[in-house]
Design an enzyme around this catalytic site. Structure first.
Site, PDB file in Angstrom:
ATOM      1  N   ASP A  21       0.322  -1.616   0.273  1.00  0.00           N
ATOM      2  CA  ASP A  21       0.195   0.006   0.092  1.00  0.00           C
ATOM      3  C   ASP A  21       0.948   1.300  -0.097  1.00  0.00           C
ATOM      4  O   ASP A  21       1.657   1.960   1.210  1.00  0.00           O
ATOM      5  CB  ASP A  21      -0.846  -0.011   1.525  1.00  0.00           C
ATOM      6  N   ASP A 237      -1.530   5.164  -6.170  1.00  0.00           N
ATOM      7  CA  ASP A 237      -1.846   4.514  -4.452  1.00  0.00           C
ATOM      8  C   ASP A 237      -2.082   3.052  -5.267  1.00  0.00           C
ATOM      9  O   ASP A 237      -3.179   2.853  -6.066  1.00  0.00           O
ATOM     10  CB  ASP A 237      -2.760   5.043  -4.488  1.00  0.00           C
TER      11      ASP A 237
END
Length: 333
Positions: A21, A237
């Site tokens: 992440d 992201d």
């Protein structure tokens, strides 16, 4: 689809499946509640009692009681006098537990120093992952603590008819294919310019437009840049599945009938073939892989991993830039 990496944690190491992440800071693992050791180590959680390098952070640790409150990682003292954390993600999910120190042990001669991690006791791990590997620009992210200056990943192409989960690649350090990458500089924001709607720890890039086929959409480049209040930043992201755009951009998308190109500073582009506009969400239903950022409650543009398929994405922290390179990710290992 989450990007899952398997990493060896502890001494001796216990392999943990973690979501990669780049949009979050704190790494955390699912910890085994029972104190009595058991062998072999559990497959769905980390057993602290089996690791000689594991330790917990007490309440009097400076991170738990900072002089200046750190709103990116709220901490408190729990009933056992241990440092407790709570963490909200953009999609509304919530994680909490105790802050601990633990090593990543890659081999008998190569390991990180003890890093600060979250040890979650109450989260229900997904079927695939047992934690989060926080990779953003925060001081407590995995790259920051482990002194890693480059990392990259390659997201494999999704195939709805595939019976096995596709495998991509993940590099810590220099990528052997980086000479073919196109780089765009990260946008930086001094502390004196921090804005309420801005995530200063995200990998923010200068996006300038979107093209469908040969037609450039009538969207001002300012829509993809932070406003005076911070709204409109564009971030890369890996932890968000789909791409989300602010309304001024989303309303211009319409029907995607050609290849889509995301345009960035310095002529850098991410090209998405028209065959990859729709995501198979099950039950024979296919949806456009782009949504309104308003759905997440954030006034930002987010390039999710759905639009990073068959693409090397390298984060060069030393030079503050992000590189992109086309690839067949299933063959890039």
């Amino acid at each position: 689809m989450a990007l899952i990496v398997a990493l060896p944690i502890g001494t001796p190491p216990q392999t943990q499946q973690m979501v990669l992440d780049t949009g979050s800071q704190l790494s955390w693992i699912q910890c085994h509640k029972k104190k009595a050791p058991r062998r072999p180590p559990p497959t769905t959680s980390f057993d602290p009692s089996l690791s000689s390098s594991f330790s917990v952070l007490p309440c009097n640790h400076p991170l738990c009681k900072p002089r200046i409150p750190d709103f990116t990682l709220p901490t408190s003292c729990d009933q056992n006098r241990l440092c407790h954390y709570s963490y909200f993600y953009a999609d509304g999910t919530y994680a909490e537990g105790n802050l601990v120190r633990e090593k990543f042990t890659f081999s008998s001669s190569q390991s990180t120093p003890p890093l600060i991690l979250g040890c979650a006791l109450d989260q229900d791990p997904s079927e695939q992952a047992e934690g989060i590997l926080g990779m953003n620009l925060g001081r407590l992210s995995f790259p920051s603590q482990a002194k890693i200056t480059r990392f990259s990943y390659c997201v494999p192409l999704r195939r709805s008819y595939a019976k096995i989960t596709p495998t991509g690649a993940f590099y810590l350090g220099r990528n052997p294919y980086s000479r073919t990458f196109q780089y765009v500089n990260l946008l930086t924001f001094p502390r004196s310019e921090r804005m309420p709607n801005l995530d200063p720890l995200a990998f923010t890039v200068g996006m300038v437009g979107i093209r469908i086929g040969e037609k450039k959409l009538n969207i001002s480049a300012s829509v993809f840049r932070p406003s005076a209040g911070g709204a409109g930043q564009t971030m890369i992201d890996s932890g968000t599945e789909f791409t989300f755009l602010v309304d001024e951009a989303y309303s211009k998308i319409g029907r995607l009938i050609g290849n889509m190109v995301l345009e960035f500073d310095k002529g850098v582009q991410i090209a998405v073939d028209k065959e990859r506009h729709l995501a198979d969400v099950g039950g024979g239903v296919h949806c456009l892989g782009i949504g309104r950022s308003q759905m997440l409650g954030v006034p930002s543009n987010i390039i999710g991993n759905f639009h990073q398929q068959n693409l090397w994405v390298e984060f060069d922290l030393a030079n503050r830039r992000v590189g992109f390179g086309r690839a067949d990710c299933s063959r890039s290992v």
